[in-house]
Structure formats: C-alpha cells, structure tokens
Design an enzyme around this catalytic site. Structure first.
Site, short mmCIF file in Angstrom:
data_model
loop_
_atom_site.label_atom_id
_atom_site.label_comp_id
_atom_site.label_asym_id
_atom_site.label_seq_id
_atom_site.Cartn_x
_atom_site.Cartn_y
_atom_site.Cartn_z
N LYS A 214 95.62 0.00 1.29
CA LYS A 214 95.12 -0.19 2.66
C LYS A 214 94.02 0.84 2.92
CE LYS A 214 95.40 1.05 6.56
NZ LYS A 214 94.29 1.49 7.43
N GLU A 288 98.78 13.76 0.68
CA GLU A 288 97.64 14.68 0.60
C GLU A 288 97.08 14.76 2.01
OE1 GLU A 288 94.43 16.11 0.81
OE2 GLU A 288 93.47 14.66 -0.53
N CYS A 322 89.03 17.22 3.56
CA CYS A 322 90.35 17.83 3.77
C CYS A 322 90.39 19.27 3.32
CB CYS A 322 91.43 17.01 3.07
SG CYS A 322 91.02 16.66 1.37
N GLU A 419 92.83 21.74 12.00
CA GLU A 419 91.82 21.07 11.19
C GLU A 419 90.88 20.31 12.12
OE1 GLU A 419 93.03 17.60 8.79
OE2 GLU A 419 91.80 18.46 7.20
P1 NDP Z 1 94.94 9.06 9.85
O1 NDP Z 1 95.88 9.94 9.17
O2 NDP Z 1 95.35 8.39 11.09
O3 NDP Z 1 94.48 7.88 8.85
C1 NDP Z 1 94.57 7.90 7.45
C2 NDP Z 1 94.99 6.51 6.97
O4 NDP Z 1 96.32 6.21 7.41
C3 NDP Z 1 94.14 5.40 7.49
O5 NDP Z 1 94.04 4.38 6.53
C4 NDP Z 1 94.94 4.95 8.69
O6 NDP Z 1 94.60 3.66 9.11
C5 NDP Z 1 96.33 5.00 8.17
N1 NDP Z 1 97.37 5.10 9.18
C6 NDP Z 1 97.27 5.51 10.47
N2 NDP Z 1 98.47 5.49 11.06
C7 NDP Z 1 99.37 5.09 10.12
C8 NDP Z 1 100.78 4.89 10.10
N3 NDP Z 1 101.53 5.13 11.17
N4 NDP Z 1 101.35 4.46 8.97
C9 NDP Z 1 100.62 4.26 7.87
N5 NDP Z 1 99.29 4.42 7.83
C10 NDP Z 1 98.67 4.84 8.93
O7 NDP Z 1 93.60 9.83 10.08
P2 NDP Z 1 92.48 9.45 11.14
O8 NDP Z 1 91.56 8.54 10.46
O9 NDP Z 1 93.01 8.98 12.43
O10 NDP Z 1 91.85 10.86 11.39
C11 NDP Z 1 92.49 11.75 12.30
C12 NDP Z 1 92.43 13.15 11.80
O11 NDP Z 1 93.12 13.23 10.57
C13 NDP Z 1 91.05 13.66 11.45
O12 NDP Z 1 90.40 14.21 12.55
C14 NDP Z 1 91.35 14.68 10.44
O13 NDP Z 1 91.68 15.88 11.08
C15 NDP Z 1 92.55 14.16 9.72
N6 NDP Z 1 92.22 13.51 8.45
C16 NDP Z 1 92.50 14.18 7.34
C17 NDP Z 1 92.18 13.63 6.13
C18 NDP Z 1 92.46 14.37 4.88
O14 NDP Z 1 92.01 13.95 3.82
N7 NDP Z 1 93.18 15.44 4.93
C19 NDP Z 1 91.55 12.32 6.00
C20 NDP Z 1 91.37 11.65 7.27
C21 NDP Z 1 91.69 12.26 8.42
P3 NDP Z 1 93.32 3.45 10.04
O15 NDP Z 1 92.37 4.53 9.79
O16 NDP Z 1 92.82 2.21 9.56
O17 NDP Z 1 93.85 3.46 11.39
#
Ligand code: NDP
Length: 816
Positions: A214, A288, A322, A419
C-alpha cells in the site's frame, strides 16, 4: 548557469558585467554567476499519465482492477497540476489482493531461490532501463529535486533489487532451517516512494514471500509504474499486488487475518497503532519510524565539510527524511563560527521546481505537511527560539519552504523534541564529548546520528555510545542495500537491507517434535520425585539488585508436586517488585554492557561450574516439580550447564561484520546489547528453559528481569544461590516469581525495558505485545516453539544470539 549580468531564473539579478578579463575579476565574476533554468523533460511522464487523464486501478493477481472505492487525485506539489487519479482501496480490494498473494505463495516458493533470483534480476534490469521515467514521475508526484530522484532514489532502488537477487540465490544455503513468512503486507510513506518500495519488496520476494503493498496517498505513482514494469517483466501473477488508498486501506492490510507480517515505514504514531492492532495475532512486525537524529560537530571537525554535511543531512528531500540530521549539536567553542558559515551556505541554497536540475530543494509533498511544519515553527517561536531563513525569493506558486535554522530554543520545545519532517534545523551546544553523547541520546528516538571530527579515536569512542541504528562519521545520509537500516527505541525495530533485513521475512521451521511440548508435567513415574524435603524449611525470595528480597505484598504462593501436595512456597511478586527489578537492572546495565566478552564468559563458566556441582539437588527439584524421572531430570541440569558453556563461548565470538558497501568507506556492523531484557519463562523445561535465555542475554551484555515459570518456579528460584556464588554482578539478573498475569504486564509496559522475550505464548503474550507499544520495545513471543530448550540446536543458539543483540552500522569514509 546564466552569464554575468543576466536575470536569473529565480528572479534575482546577477551583478553588472565584470568588464575586465583579469584573473581577479574573473574570480569575482564567478562568485556572482547566477543559474538559468535546466529543466528535465517530462514528456514521457506526461504521456504515461495521459496528460493527467489517467485513472489507475489496483494491481491485483497480475491484472488491473477498478474496485469500488472513490477516485482520488494526485497532484504535483510544485505547481499544483493534476497528475492522475487513483482508487481508494476498500476492504474488498484488500481481500482480493491478499487472496491473490496467498494463491501465488506455493508456486513462488516452489520455483526455488534461483528462479526468484532471476525474477529479481530482471526487475532490476527493467527498472534500470526506465530509470529516467521513474525519476521524473517520482519528482512530479513528491516534489523532490530530480537531481535527487535521478541520482539517489532510483539508483538505490535498483541496487536493492540487484542485491536481493543475490539473497534469493543464496537463501537456501545461507538460511537453512528457515522458511518464508508467507503473505506480507507492506505500507510505505511518501518521502521516498520507490526506494521504500524497493527496501520492502526486494527482500520479501527474495525470501519467498508474496506481497500486498500500500503506497502513500500523496505518492502512489511510482508504485503503480513499478507494478506495470513488474507485469511486463513477467513476475508471476499475485506475487506482487499494489492496492492504493489512504490510511484506512493500510489499516485493512494490517488487520487482514492472512497477512503474516506487516512491514511499515511511517510515523511513530501510526507505527504504535499497528503494534497494538497486530498484538496477539502472531503477525510478525517491522517498524521503521520517525527520528530526531543528532548531527554532532566537534571543535576538531572540518567545519566546511560539516556545513556541507548539514546541507545534505537536513535539507536533502526538504528535510522529509526519517533520519534527517535535524538536531545540530555543536561544540560550544566553534558554535559561532559554524553557524556563521552555515548561514552563509544557506544563502546559496536554491529552492525551485523539482524538475529543474539545478535546484537544491524542491517542494513540500502536500499542503497538510507544509502547514504541519509551519505549525512547529510557530510553536518554536512562541517558545523563544530564533527562526532564521535566508532572504531569497521562493517560487510564487506551489508548496515551498526555505531552509530554516532555529537557535536558542529551550530543550523542552517541541521543535527540539519532535520530528518536524521539513527543512528545519535546530541548533544546540555542548561542551564535552560526554555531554554530546548525553544530548544525542536525549530523545525518544534512535534512528541515526552523524558525528563530525577529524579525530578518529574520538569519533569511534562516541559512536558506540549513541543509541541509534546507524551512525555516520564525517558523512550523512549514506545508504546501501548491503547495510541494514533501522532504529532503536521509538524509531522502531527490524532492519531493512543486507543479511540483517532478510531475517525479517523468514521464520524458523518448527522443530520435528511438532511445536512446543505442552507445559504440563509428564506422568509421575515409578522413580518419581521424593516425597518431602528433609530438614529445615526453606523460604524462597525474589532476587533483586543482588539481594534476596521479600515480595512487596508479603504474600507467597503454594507450590504443589505432581501428587498435588504443597511442598514449597514461592514469593508472589507484584507491580512494585517488577519496577524494582527493572530499576536494579537499569543500574547494572551500563557496566555489564561495558564488560569485555572475555569477562562475561568467565562469569558464565563459573555459573556452569557451580550449577554442575549441584546437579543432584537441581535434578531433585525438577523431579519433584514435574515428576520427571531421575535420568531426564539430571539430563536437564546437564543441558543447562551446557547452555552456560555454549553462551560463555559465544560471549566473545558473536562478531559483527564489515559490509561491502560500494563507496569509499568502511561500514562496520556492530552487534550491541539490546539493554534490559524482560524474560518470561514457561513450565516446559523449568531449569534449562530459564538458564538458556538468561545465558544468551548475559553473554551479549544485556541485563535481565526474569519472570520464572509460574507452575514450576522452584528450580529457577534456587538458582539464586548459584548466582550469588558465581560473581554475577548485582542487578545483572533479577528474578521475579508469582502469577504471570500480575507481573508480566508491568514488565511489558515498562519504559525502561528494551526487549521482552516470552516463551509461554498464550493470551497474556498478546497483551504484552499491546502493552509494549508505549516505548515500542522489541517483543519476541516464541509462538512457533522454535527453541528446543532440552535439545538446543546450533540454529536455536544463533537465533538467541541474534535476539540478544541489535546491529549498529557505523559508516566511516576513507581517502584523502
Ligand atoms: P503516516 O505514518 O500516517 O503514513 C505512512 C503510511 O501509513 C502511509 O501509507 C499511510 O497512508 C499509512 N497509514 C496511515 N494510517 C494508517 C493506519 N492506521 N494503518 C495502516 N496504515 C496507515 O505518515 P503521514 O504521511 O501522515 O506523515 C505524518 C508524519 O509522519 C510526518 O510529518 C512525519 O513526521 C512522519 N513520517 C515519518 C516517516 C518516516 O520515514 N519516519 C515517513 C512519513 C511520515 P496514507 O499516507 O495513504 O494515508
């Protein structure tokens, strides 16, 4: 670049013509040369996207399906243009994808490692042939500079497929006794869409798993393009399935009963939620998550190099990384100079359209993210931080933020602790190396760190002290498929890349005995345990911080023999006792971890020696507890002694390695102790099943809070006397007895426990997994009954050693 005197693309005017051709004027002229536009062509990408008209379905079982979900748009964050539509995956779509993956599983495994290697190799080749299209699509969808997607994201993704073609080939010989986990659900974020896909899909396919992926809702396109390429490359139907959608679609993948593993990259918040949802299901998990990585600059650093490092560390991909080095820790004596040079460098950073090959920073992925970053800056300002941004124009349209430096923020400010995931650097100072390490570790995260100094002994002294999965010395943001990547603490667990990452998709083949023997005693035999202890009544106590301690509640539990007669009492530990045990372990942690393997081995050998001389006594207690015959009871004591010898032997032999990363650097993979290990022992093998895990944990420098077997606690409690006479340092092992339901939850939820091993595998184990979500400790529930405590194999030993350590990768570049 434009010639002198021209108007640059970003609207600034270059200075007037230099006039003279003298060397100094030429030199001066060079300083003022501006940049013209250097756009990357996007025609092929536009054609692929049908000029924004294309609507993608899900890729399921080798076909494209529409599903019933809404159509959602994806836009280019740099200019707002509509790129394409994609479907919001429903529960039905996820069902179909998981079924397709399950159907494909058997044949994907039957074709064997070599055939899988060929598929992965072909995928790498096909990606390589379309690398420019992938780079443009990625930059359009995410907003990252095409220079980065072209030179980093896509080549690294390709490298992952090549590297893992190798693991597919080698898996049968390199991972004997292991099998693929099955169908895996993989959920990836938007910051490195194709690269995260590669980090997850390549090892899963190499191991023989099939995948439901996904992608993030902001950036689905490169995953869809990848599915097309995989299809054309002849990847068998169902091996890879891509279902697009938002968080709800991801949640459906997580909850699906047939996904045997979830691999997730994203926010700590969602990671924690996934930990809770998968608790008790037996699903394997790797997370991660976020970071607030320290970027430590000593006064012995090459400051110009360190400034370039900061640029790469925090403004790469607009800081949406990240492991971004977003916390600058500078030695006080060079702070002013470092920040002056940094501000001067920030003045030259060019923010612009991601398809411009001459820009340094592109667009923020989405307005929501941009507002989130701006919100952090406002909060920082309110906390008294000074927010500095270079005075350069930003593109008028699109989602752009300048590189930002925050100074003077109090350590408790959210811009220091959270973060931000944007182009924001927070600067703090330190005075001594010890203070630098303390500040670096003053975070709930532990993903990466960067250390800058020309003094290598200082760097290599500091690196092991920083709690992070990756430490870069005089470099930053270095990644390679041969080196594992992943976090400590709330940055998650599990590794991606290299041999370390392959373990995440494999599970031990259950032993031939057909799983865990039931934790019930065998039938009492003719020569079963003697009826009663002669002599003085013995009071067993808890063992905490090297002292025999009465339980806090003052209660004991009767212990019965196989005939149902009470023959002893065991202390009934409670929450307070657990907290005391964890506190005692924490006090012993640093010094035990700092002991040499040689010394730890000596103590384990000494334990073995002292246990061996009391073989008859322990055999007697085993017989009384379980009704085992004399021979098997003695045999169990013997196995326990052997375990001590085995792990004593490994104390100074579980070496790390040096990875073959294709750069001019040495990448050390160091095995480090995990910290405090909570161990819950079962009644099966009540002595060997206690000694085995304790010896494994101790040998690698961990300290232990042990919950002894509930029904047969006496052999374990009697070990106290052996430990006391064997130089085991106080607090290194702490023993708790009682009703597991009363003590284990406190252990599982305790923030100062770094890992929990559960060898009972019942409903309480599921509760423990749920409770572990607080500090995201690693939890190992041996549901497969993989470790045979009575006949441990080399595989069992290796597995315990792996669980007792975590790998820190330290990158050290070389060359002049
Ligand atoms: P999320 O953790 O929400 O998203 C990461 C992935 O998980 C996306 O594919 C998202 O879907 C999916 N997802 C969201 N909610 C669920 C759930 N309940 N169960 C399973 N999958 C889920 O990150 P965001 O994109 O909302 O970003 C928010 C914050 O997260 C950022 O500001 C940053 O601080 C952090 N972040 C950290 C990352 C890292 O690599 N450490 C990467 C991305 C974000 P979808 O996006 O399609 O809603």
């Amino acid at each position: 670049m434009t010639r002198q005197g021209a108007t640059t693309r970003d609207g600034t005017n270059a200075p007037p013509a230099a006039g003279s051709a003298s060397a100094s004027r030429v030199h001066e002229a060079f300083r003022h040369l501006g940049y013209g536009p250097a756009p990357e062509g996007d025609r092929t990408a536009r054609e692929w996207l049908e000029e924004g008209e294309r609507v993608f379905g899900h890729y399921v079982g080798g076909s494209w399906i529409d599903g019933a979900g809404d159509i959602r748009p994806t836009h280019c964050p740099a200019d707002g243009r509509l790129l394409a539509g994609f479907r919001d995956g429903t529960g039905d779509d996820v069902d179909r994808a998981v079924s397709a993956a399950a159907d494909a599983l058997a044949s994907w495994q039957e074709i064997g490692g070599h055939a899988r290697a060929r598929h992965l190799y072909r995928l790498a080749r096909q990606l390589q042939k379309r690398s420019r299209l992938f780079a443009v699509v990625e930059s359009l969808d995410n907003g990252k500079p095409v220079r980065e997607s072209r030179d980093l994201d896509i080549p690294l993704a390709i490298r992952h497929f090549y590297h893992h073609a190798g693991w597919a080939q080698l898996a049968p010989s390199e991972f004997p006794g292991y099998e693929p986990l099955g169908v895996v659900g993989q959920i990836i974020p938007w910051n490195f869409p194709l690269l995260m896909l590669a980090w997850k899909v390549a090892p899963a396919l190499a191991a023989g798993c099939t995948v439901v992926l996904k992608p993030a809702e902001y950036t689905p396109l490169s995953a869809l393009l990848f599915a097309e390429v995989a299809h054309e490359a002849g990847l068998p139907p169902g091996v890879l399935n891509v279902v697009t959608g938002g968080g709800a679609t991801g949640a459906a993948v997580v909850r699906h009963p047939e996904t045997r593993k979830i691999a997730f990259t994203g926010s700590t918040e969602v990671g924690r939620e996934i930990r809770r949802v998968t608790a008790g299901t037996g699903k394997h998990l790797s997370l991660e998550l976020g970071g607030k990585s320290p970027f430590v600059v000593f006064d012995s650093a090459d400051l110009d190099a360190a400034v370039e490092g900061v640029v790469d560390g925090v403004w790469f991909n607009q800081g949406q990384v990240c492991c971004a080095g977003s916390r600058l820790l500078v030695q006080e004596s060079v702070e002013a100079e470092m920040l002056d040079r940094l501000r001067a460098r920030m003045e030259t950073i060019r923010v612009g359209h991601p398809l411009d090959k001459a820009i340094d920073m592109g667009a923020i992925v989405d307005r929501v993210q941009m507002e989130r970053v701006e919100g952090y800056l406002e909060a920082g300002r309110a906390d008294g931080a000074e927010i500095w941004q270079p005075d350069r124009p930003l593109p008028k349209d699109g989602l752009f933020l300048p590189p930002t430096l925050c100074t003077g923020a109090p350590p408790s400010s959210t811009i220091v602790t959270e973060e931000i995931f944007g182009p924001v650097l927070v600067s703090l100072t330190f005075r001594t190396p010890a203070e630098a390490v303390a500040l670096a570790n003053d975070t709930r995260y532990g993903l990466a760190a960067s250390i800058w100094t020309e003094d290598m002994s200082l760097a290599l002294d500091v690196a092991p002290g920083i709690k992070a999965g990756t430490v870069w010395v005089n470099c930053t943001n270095m990644f390679d498929a041969a080196s594992g990547f992943g976090g400590y603490r709330e940055s998650g667990f599990g590794r991606e890349g290299g041999r370390e990452g392959m373990w995440e998709y494999l599970k031990p083949v259950p032993p031939a005995r057909g799983g865990r023997a039931a934790s019930v005693p065998g039938p009492a035999s003719a020569d079963a345990a003697p009826a009663a202890d002669d002599g003085v009544d013995r009071t067993r106590k808890l063992w905490i911080g090297g002292k025999q301690t009465r339980p806090d509640g003052g209660y004991s539990l009767p212990v019965v023999d196989t005939a149902g007669a009470v023959y002893a009492e065991a202390p009934r530990g409670n929450r307070k006792d657990v907290r005391n045990a964890v506190e005692a372990a924490a006090k012993a942690r640093t010094s035990w971890a700092g002991q040499s393997g040689h010394l730890r081995a000596q103590i384990l050998y000494y334990l073995a020696e002292n246990l061996a001389v009391r073989q008859e006594e322990f055999a007697h207690q085993l017989r009384r507890a379980t009704g085992a015959d004399a021979q098997s009871a003695r045999g169990e004591v013997d196995v326990a002694v052997q375990s001590l010898f085995t792990f004593a032997a490994w104390a100074d032999k579980h070496d790390g390695s040096v990875h073959s990363t294709p750069f001019r650097n040495v990448t050390f993979a160091m095995n480090e102790p995990v910290g405090t290990v909570g161990i819950r022992c079962g009644d099966h093998a009540p002595l060997a099943g206690v000694i085995g895990p304790v010896a494994a944990a101790l040998s690698q420098g961990n300290v232990v809070a042990l919950v002894v077997p509930e029904r047969f606690p006496i052999p374990a409690l009697d070990l106290v006397q052996v430990m006391e006479t064997s130089d085991v340092p106080p607090g290194t092992v702490n023993m708790l007895s009682g009703i597991h339901g009363e003590v284990v939850p406190t252990l599982a939820s305790h923030d100062d426990v770094d890992q929990l091993w559960d060898f009972v595998a019942d409903d309480l184990s599921g509760d423990s997994e749920r409770l572990s979500a607080g500090n995201l400790k690693r939890v190992w529930v041996d549901r497969e009954g993989a470790v045979d405590w009575l006949e441990p194999t080399g595989r069992d030993t290796a597995m315990l050693l792996r669980k007792a350590t975590r790998v820190k990768n330290i990158w050290v570049p070389y060359g002049v």
